[in-house]
Design a protein around this motif. Structure first.
Motif, PDB file in Angstrom:
ATOM      1  N   LEU A  10      41.405  62.734  27.899  1.00  0.00           N
ATOM      2  CA  LEU A  10      41.453  62.195  29.257  1.00  0.00           C
ATOM      3  C   LEU A  10      42.429  61.035  29.225  1.00  0.00           C
ATOM      4  O   LEU A  10      42.262  60.110  28.422  1.00  0.00           O
ATOM      5  CB  LEU A  10      40.065  61.709  29.691  1.00  0.00           C
ATOM      6  N   ASP A  39      32.130  57.244  34.582  1.00  0.00           N
ATOM      7  CA  ASP A  39      32.992  58.329  35.049  1.00  0.00           C
ATOM      8  C   ASP A  39      33.680  59.040  33.882  1.00  0.00           C
ATOM      9  O   ASP A  39      33.776  60.267  33.853  1.00  0.00           O
ATOM     10  CB  ASP A  39      34.052  57.813  36.023  1.00  0.00           C
ATOM     11  N   VAL A  40      34.155  58.265  32.915  1.00  0.00           N
ATOM     12  CA  VAL A  40      34.842  58.840  31.760  1.00  0.00           C
ATOM     13  C   VAL A  40      33.874  59.657  30.909  1.00  0.00           C
ATOM     14  O   VAL A  40      34.191  60.781  30.493  1.00  0.00           O
ATOM     15  CB  VAL A  40      35.523  57.729  30.924  1.00  0.00           C
ATOM     16  N   ASP A  78      33.052  62.856  32.740  1.00  0.00           N
ATOM     17  CA  ASP A  78      34.189  63.771  32.690  1.00  0.00           C
ATOM     18  C   ASP A  78      34.285  64.453  31.328  1.00  0.00           C
ATOM     19  O   ASP A  78      34.517  65.660  31.251  1.00  0.00           O
ATOM     20  CB  ASP A  78      35.480  63.019  32.999  1.00  0.00           C
ATOM     21  N   GLN A  79      34.091  63.703  30.262  1.00  0.00           N
ATOM     22  CA  GLN A  79      34.202  64.278  28.929  1.00  0.00           C
ATOM     23  C   GLN A  79      33.046  65.226  28.606  1.00  0.00           C
ATOM     24  O   GLN A  79      33.242  66.251  27.955  1.00  0.00           O
ATOM     25  CB  GLN A  79      34.301  63.170  27.881  1.00  0.00           C
ATOM     26  N   ALA A 124      31.585  67.008  30.876  1.00  0.00           N
ATOM     27  CA  ALA A 124      31.929  68.190  31.667  1.00  0.00           C
ATOM     28  C   ALA A 124      32.946  69.057  30.933  1.00  0.00           C
ATOM     29  O   ALA A 124      32.819  70.286  30.902  1.00  0.00           O
ATOM     30  CB  ALA A 124      32.472  67.768  33.032  1.00  0.00           C
ATOM     31  N   VAL A 125      33.943  68.437  30.307  1.00  0.00           N
ATOM     32  CA  VAL A 125      34.939  69.182  29.537  1.00  0.00           C
ATOM     33  C   VAL A 125      34.267  69.889  28.362  1.00  0.00           C
ATOM     34  O   VAL A 125      34.503  71.072  28.114  1.00  0.00           O
ATOM     35  CB  VAL A 125      36.065  68.252  29.029  1.00  0.00           C
ATOM     36  N   ASP A 165      31.798  71.471  35.916  1.00  0.00           N
ATOM     37  CA  ASP A 165      32.402  70.530  36.844  1.00  0.00           C
ATOM     38  C   ASP A 165      31.752  69.153  36.659  1.00  0.00           C
ATOM     39  O   ASP A 165      30.531  69.075  36.488  1.00  0.00           O
ATOM     40  CB  ASP A 165      32.130  71.019  38.259  1.00  0.00           C
ATOM     41  N   PRO A 166      32.515  68.054  36.731  1.00  0.00           N
ATOM     42  CA  PRO A 166      31.902  66.726  36.624  1.00  0.00           C
ATOM     43  C   PRO A 166      30.811  66.484  37.676  1.00  0.00           C
ATOM     44  O   PRO A 166      29.819  65.813  37.387  1.00  0.00           O
ATOM     45  CB  PRO A 166      33.080  65.759  36.822  1.00  0.00           C
ATOM     46  N   GLU A 167      30.985  67.049  38.896  1.00  0.00           N
ATOM     47  CA  GLU A 167      29.983  66.871  39.946  1.00  0.00           C
ATOM     48  C   GLU A 167      28.668  67.564  39.571  1.00  0.00           C
ATOM     49  O   GLU A 167      27.595  67.149  40.002  1.00  0.00           O
ATOM     50  CB  GLU A 167      30.497  67.400  41.283  1.00  0.00           C
TER      51      GLU A 167
END
Length: 152
Positions: A83, A131-132, A135-136, A138-139, A144-146
């Motif tokens: 990211l 948030d980070v 996001d990670q 989710a990856v 999806d991050p949501e």
């Protein structure tokens, strides 16, 4: 021949080293790195409550800055598992793998200094870290991050 006693090092006023300025029970006594670690742990603990089975065995780590191989600067490539903001890595997902007969678990690495620089204050940093991490995760989970954190 007699030796002279070793000199002790003291400041010029003869007071020597002083104790801590802040008691260890006060939040101010914790370093910025320790405070950042706490922010990451808070984000991870919240996500682990919801995604306990999927995150079992995943390691979370904090490094001050991204490691760069200076021996081959032309070889530095930011993969899909990184990211980034501009060209500065903020975090990285390292999937589970086997190397040399040893199993390495999946790992999410969060880089402290790039995130601290981008945050206006502690609350902004806490939001950015969350948030980070979301996001990670989710990856790593291919979602999806949501879906990982609907409040984000």
């Amino acid at each position: 021949m007699d030796r002279l006693p070793a000199r002790t090092r003291r400041d010029r006023h003869g007071r020597g080293l002083r104790g801590r300025l802040v008691p260890p029970t006060v939040p101010l006594s914790r370093s910025r790195a320790e405070q950042f670690d706490d922010l990451v742990l808070d984000a991870v603990e919240d996500l682990e409550r919801r995604w306990e089975r999927e995150l079992a065995g995943v390691e979370f780590a904090v490094e001050d800055v991204p490691w760069v191989d200076h021996t081959s600067p032309d070889e530095v490539v930011l993969d899909a598992d990184v990211l980034e903001d501009g060209s500065v890595p903020l975090a990285r997902v390292l999937p589970a793998h086997r190397e040399g007969g040893k199993e390495h678990p999946a790992r999410i690495v969060v880089y402290r200094r790039p995130l601290e620089i981008r945050a206006a204050d502690r609350d902004d940093l806490a939001d950015l870290v969350r948030d980070v991490v979301v996001d990670q995760v989710a990856v790593l989970l291919g979602r999806d991050p949501e879906e990982i954190d609907p409040t984000a």
